[in-house]
Design an enzyme around this catalytic site. Structure first.
Site, PDB file in Angstrom:
ATOM      1  N   TYR A  44       0.876  -1.181   0.000  1.00  9.39           N
ATOM      2  CA  TYR A  44       0.000   0.000   0.000  1.00  9.39           C
ATOM      3  C   TYR A  44       0.905   1.220   0.000  1.00  9.39           C
ATOM      4  O   TYR A  44       1.889   1.264   0.738  1.00  9.39           O
ATOM      5  CB  TYR A  44      -0.873   0.046   1.261  1.00  9.39           C
ATOM      6  CG  TYR A  44      -2.028  -0.927   1.269  1.00  9.39           C
ATOM      7  CD1 TYR A  44      -3.315  -0.512   0.966  1.00  9.39           C
ATOM      8  CD2 TYR A  44      -1.825  -2.257   1.608  1.00  9.39           C
ATOM      9  CE1 TYR A  44      -4.381  -1.401   0.989  1.00  9.39           C
ATOM     10  CE2 TYR A  44      -2.879  -3.154   1.636  1.00  9.39           C
ATOM     11  CZ  TYR A  44      -4.159  -2.724   1.323  1.00  9.39           C
ATOM     12  OH  TYR A  44      -5.212  -3.601   1.350  1.00  9.39           O
ATOM     13  N   GLY A  94       6.250   1.970  10.278  1.00  2.76           N
ATOM     14  CA  GLY A  94       5.079   2.321  11.071  1.00  2.76           C
ATOM     15  C   GLY A  94       3.859   2.528  10.199  1.00  2.76           C
ATOM     16  O   GLY A  94       2.890   3.174  10.583  1.00  2.76           O
ATOM     17  N   ARG A  95       3.923   1.958   8.985  1.00  2.00           N
ATOM     18  CA  ARG A  95       2.820   2.167   8.045  1.00  2.00           C
ATOM     19  C   ARG A  95       1.591   1.356   8.439  1.00  2.00           C
ATOM     20  O   ARG A  95       0.470   1.760   8.183  1.00  2.00           O
ATOM     21  CB  ARG A  95       3.260   1.832   6.617  1.00  2.00           C
ATOM     22  CG  ARG A  95       2.576   2.737   5.598  1.00  2.00           C
ATOM     23  CD  ARG A  95       2.995   2.449   4.169  1.00  2.00           C
ATOM     24  NE  ARG A  95       4.377   2.824   3.916  1.00  2.00           N
ATOM     25  CZ  ARG A  95       4.985   2.638   2.746  1.00  2.00           C
ATOM     26  NH1 ARG A  95       4.333   2.098   1.736  1.00  2.00           N
ATOM     27  NH2 ARG A  95       6.239   2.994   2.575  1.00  2.00           N
ATOM     28  N   SER A  96       1.825   0.207   9.096  1.00  2.00           N
ATOM     29  CA  SER A  96       0.665  -0.587   9.510  1.00  2.00           C
ATOM     30  C   SER A  96      -0.104   0.120  10.629  1.00  2.00           C
ATOM     31  O   SER A  96      -1.318  -0.038  10.745  1.00  2.00           O
ATOM     32  CB  SER A  96       1.093  -1.992   9.935  1.00  2.00           C
ATOM     33  OG  SER A  96       2.088  -1.929  10.918  1.00  2.00           O
TER      34      SER A  96
END
Lengths: 107, 539
Positions: free
Chosen positions: B231, B267-269
């Site tokens: 994503y 830290g994208r999740s």
């Protein structure tokens, strides 16, 4: 999405009909092309980049229509602005000094 | 060899019929490199692009880094090691080396062809990045100069085969002429890109997994389809998925308070979790004026939407979203069985994002420099081998049969409603809590519906000429989603980009490649990955 073909600027060369990867435009006999399948626009800006007359405007909104007008775009000097920023104009675009470009390497 | 029961198996005809040694499907970086390489071997080559070769695909509207590393052993070792752990140790050191070698030569070739590389302070040419519009305009020009015939706006709908099961060309539609095309060819290169499920991520809406479907209909295998959770960040409601500059961002809730643990890298999740119920804002407040200047030059398209809506990203907060890039910046794709990028189907090769990139990236995003390097390298190898193979078979009289199944083969049911099918597939693969943050329960739940969609579609009658492209795109996305989720279900661990909430740890007993294939029944297998004990990565 592609929203505007400026009638004043467009010369009817139909390059946009050809280069659009998702086949959004349709040619018109003895006229300038039309936006025939706006929903298919993927907002990739390639038509603007290839338009030799700076006659197209792609709004950055991928899922809604903004209804921006030719007059507003002319007033904000937005026609051809992306071509200019990638250097597809005479003289290209100036590259910042190497020590400035190095700022991107440290993160 | 067994063919899917829905295969049309009839002798095809078309408005435009052509013969070639090699047909390349897809005109992005991998396809153009393949076409040029095949022509250089003396083959007669045709390239068919769904859109326009030169503007079509993920590279053309973008800018990309390239994994260009001079052949200095220390620098090469550092380059290989840097992504080794990130990729869950599934990359293959031997392939990484080959790609570094090939990419170095190909990029230098671009310079000879006149690509406008800039110089650094010492006057050395900087060759580790390419501007998409310039790169792909040049590749189109070189493809034509190589004598390749380009068919623009000519989406392929299916492959052709001979009676032995070898590939024998492809057929499709010429959408601006409202008629059909067919190319009989002895070798075919699938360079159709990955699958981003029509998310409108930059340039990705032509990437619907078509080539994966076509190849699977001939029995080709896939690998690494669980690594399909890419994503990318974009301005809310926008399309420009350039994620790199968010390294300089601070992420906040709508009220301005910081989001704990949110980051573009690592830290994208966290951001994905918040986006399920709330808006997320970013501001590039870690960049100073000089960095801004460098950024504006390096990636003008990052600023394009922001400038147009009147946001100053360095001084104002702006809402962001995450758009699915699926296997485009994931690493799964058609399984490669040897150094020529051959698939398991005789005469059929795969290149670029249509092929697995596990060999060079392992389990973590192949986006940016690695994908660009893989596209030009695999394209070159696939094209060279296809050129040899195609020429070798020249003059052979072969029976040519259709190989397409669902959506092009005649069935007893009603024609597929492409828009409804597409929406139903998107509902299973777009949501962050299904694809990005996976669990066995939710994967099984989605697979139940996706398998149901397939059962409903497989007896459909063939689509009309007008609807054929959209129908096959829908079918390709459906097939891709089922390989993805079956593969994801079988990998009961978290590795690279594949994250399972129910198996959050890495399990080194699963240091394998997940292979998959099949259409009505999807099968899953394992191939052993090269172990670091076999080939040590140290310099």
């Amino acid at each position: 999405m592609i929203e505007v073909i400026s009638e004043d600027r467009c010369t009817g060369c139909n390059i946009c009909v050809n280069v659009c990867p998702t086949n959004v435009f349709a040619p018109v006999a003895d006229g300038i092309p039309v936006i025939a399948r706006q929903d298919d626009c993927q907002t990739c800006f390639m038509c603007e980049v290839y338009c030799p007359d700076d006659a197209l405007y792609v709004a950055p909104h991928a899922t809604e229509i903004t209804h921006v007008t030719v007059a507003e775009l002319e007033a904000r000097d937005l026609f051809g602005s992306y071509r200019k920023s990638i250097g597809w104009i005479r003289g290209g675009r100036p590259r910042p000094a190497p020590e400035i470009m190095q700022r991107l390497e440290h993160r | 060899m067994a063919f899917p029961p829905t295969a049309a198996s009839t002798i095809p005809t078309a408005s435009l019929e052509l013969d070639a040694d090699v047909l390349v499907i897809g005109g992005g970086p991998a396809g153009t490199w393949a076409a040029i390489a095949a022509a250089a071997r003396g083959a007669k080559v045709i390239l068919a692009d769904k859109g326009f070769c030169g503007s079509s695909g993920a590279t053309a509207p973008s800018g990309t880094g390239v994994w260009y590393v001079p052949p200095d052993p220390a620098r090469r070792a550092k380059a290989m090691n840097s992504r080794w752990d990130l990729g869950g140790r599934l990359a293959d050191p031997a392939w990484m080396r080959r790609v570094l070698d090939r990419t170095y030569d190909n990029v230098n070739q671009l310079a000879e062809w006149g690509y406008p590389f800039s110089d650094d302070a010492e006057g050395r040419s900087i060759r580790n990045g390419l501007d998409g519009p310039d790169y792909m305009r040049l590749m189109r020009k070189r493809t034509k100069a190589a004598g390749v015939k380009i068919l623009d706006h000519s989406p392929a709908l299916e492959l052709l085969r001979d009676d032995s099961g070898a590939v024998a060309g492809a057929a499709g539609v010429r959408r601006q002429k409202a008629d059909t095309w067919l190319v009989r060819a002895n070798a075919v290169v699938i360079a159709t890109g990955g699958c981003a499920f029509l998310s409108k991520a930059l340039g990705c809406n032509v990437l619907t997994g078509d080539g994966l479907l076509f190849a699977a209909e001939l029995g080709a295998e896939l690998s690494g389809m669980e690594f399909s959770t890419a994503y990318a960040m974009a301005l809310e409601g926008g399309s420009v998925t350039k994620t790199r500059f968010y390294d300089w961002a601070t992420f906040t809730f709508e009220d301005g308070s910081p989001i704990p643990g949110a980051a573009s890298k690592g830290g994208r999740s966290v951001i994905a979790r918040v986006l399920q119920s709330r808006r997320v804002f970013a501001q590039l407040d870690k960049a100073d004026a000089e960095t801004e200047q460098a950024m504006r030059y390096a990636q003008p398209n990052f600023f394009l939407p922001l400038d147009r809506v009147g946001i100053d990203p360095f001084r104002q907060r702006f809402p962001v979203t995450l758009l699915l890039e699926g296997t485009v910046r994931g690493t799964g794709g058609l399984r490669i069985v040897d150094s020529t990028c051959a698939t398991t189907v005789p005469g059929l090769y795969a290149a670029g994002d249509a092929a697995t990139r596990e060999l060079v990236c392992g389990a973590f995003t192949g986006g940016g420099s690695h994908n660009a390097a893989w596209a030009m390298s695999s394209g070159y190898w696939a094209g060279s081998a296809a050129g040899e193979h195609g020429r070798h078979l020249r003059g052979r009289n072969r029976t040519v049969l259709r190989a397409g199944g669902v959506g092009v083969a005649d069935g007893s049911g009603r024609a597929i409603d492409a828009a409804t099918l597409t929406r139903a597939v998107q509902d299973e693969v777009w949501p962050y809590d299904r694809n990005y943050l996976r669990s066995g329960e939710r994967l099984t739940d989605s697979l139940g519906r996706l398998d149901g969609l397939w059962s409903g579609a497989r007896t459909a009658q063939a689509a009309s000429l007008d609807e054929a492209q959209r129908t096959r795109e829908g079918v390709a996305m459906l097939a891709t989603s089922r390989w993805m989720y079956r593969s994801a279900l079988s990998r009961t661990e978290s590795r690279g980009m594949h994250k399972r909430e129910d198996f959050p740890e890495k399990d080194d007993n699963q240091l394998h490649y997940t292979t998959s294939g099949g259409l009505d029944e999807i099968w899953i297998g394992h191939e052993r990955a090269p172990s670091p004990e076999i080939e040590v990565l140290a310099a």
